[in-house]
Design a protein around this motif. Sequence first.
Motif, PDB file in Angstrom:
ATOM      1  N   GLY A   8       0.807  -1.218   0.000  1.00 14.40           N
ATOM      2  CA  GLY A   8       0.000   0.000   0.000  1.00 14.40           C
ATOM      3  C   GLY A   8       0.835   1.260   0.000  1.00 14.40           C
ATOM      4  O   GLY A   8       0.518   2.226  -0.700  1.00 14.40           O
ATOM      5  N   ILE A   9       1.909   1.260   0.770  1.00 12.67           N
ATOM      6  CA  ILE A   9       2.802   2.420   0.793  1.00 12.67           C
ATOM      7  C   ILE A   9       3.466   2.595  -0.571  1.00 12.67           C
ATOM      8  O   ILE A   9       3.577   3.702  -1.082  1.00 12.67           O
ATOM      9  CB  ILE A   9       3.847   2.276   1.914  1.00 12.67           C
ATOM     10  N   ALA A  10       3.891   1.495  -1.173  1.00 19.21           N
ATOM     11  CA  ALA A  10       4.531   1.558  -2.492  1.00 19.21           C
ATOM     12  C   ALA A  10       3.546   2.049  -3.556  1.00 19.21           C
ATOM     13  O   ALA A  10       3.922   2.841  -4.423  1.00 19.21           O
ATOM     14  CB  ALA A  10       5.087   0.198  -2.864  1.00 19.21           C
ATOM     15  N   GLU A  11       2.317   1.599  -3.510  1.00 21.80           N
ATOM     16  CA  GLU A  11       1.310   2.077  -4.465  1.00 21.80           C
ATOM     17  C   GLU A  11       1.035   3.567  -4.266  1.00 21.80           C
ATOM     18  O   GLU A  11       0.881   4.309  -5.229  1.00 21.80           O
ATOM     19  CB  GLU A  11       0.008   1.301  -4.308  1.00 21.80           C
ATOM     20  N   PHE A  26       6.350   3.543  -6.172  1.00 20.00           N
ATOM     21  CA  PHE A  26       7.616   2.863  -6.405  1.00 20.00           C
ATOM     22  C   PHE A  26       7.470   1.377  -6.146  1.00 20.00           C
ATOM     23  O   PHE A  26       6.395   0.898  -5.816  1.00 20.00           O
ATOM     24  CB  PHE A  26       8.772   3.489  -5.603  1.00 20.00           C
ATOM     25  N   ASN A  27       8.556   0.654  -6.308  1.00 20.56           N
ATOM     26  CA  ASN A  27       8.552  -0.798  -6.232  1.00 20.56           C
ATOM     27  C   ASN A  27       8.379  -1.279  -4.788  1.00 20.56           C
ATOM     28  O   ASN A  27       9.135  -0.879  -3.899  1.00 20.56           O
ATOM     29  CB  ASN A  27       9.861  -1.327  -6.823  1.00 20.56           C
ATOM     30  N   SER A  28       7.435  -2.168  -4.561  1.00 16.23           N
ATOM     31  CA  SER A  28       7.173  -2.657  -3.209  1.00 16.23           C
ATOM     32  C   SER A  28       8.281  -3.591  -2.708  1.00 16.23           C
ATOM     33  O   SER A  28       8.517  -3.665  -1.506  1.00 16.23           O
ATOM     34  CB  SER A  28       5.829  -3.369  -3.149  1.00 16.23           C
ATOM     35  N   THR A  29       8.963  -4.270  -3.607  1.00 17.71           N
ATOM     36  CA  THR A  29      10.055  -5.155  -3.196  1.00 17.71           C
ATOM     37  C   THR A  29      11.190  -4.355  -2.574  1.00 17.71           C
ATOM     38  O   THR A  29      11.788  -4.779  -1.578  1.00 17.71           O
ATOM     39  CB  THR A  29      10.574  -5.961  -4.397  1.00 17.71           C
TER      40      THR A  29
END
Length: 60
Positions: A20-23, A27-30
């Motif tokens: 959710g933070i990445a969305e 940026f990339n969640s990995t």
Amino acid sequence: MSRILYKSNSDKVISGVCGGIAEYFGFNSTTLRILVFLFMPITFWPYIALLILMPSNNLL
């Protein structure tokens, strides 16, 4: 229109907090997951707080 920070339903490993933070920030969640893991002594309690406080995105 304002954006709202939600837990991700589609990009989750444990609960969707990092996804959710990445969305939200785009940026990339990995990458975020690796950073959270590397800095676990610092990020543990904020992650738990976000786990409890962030609403789920039940729109999908």
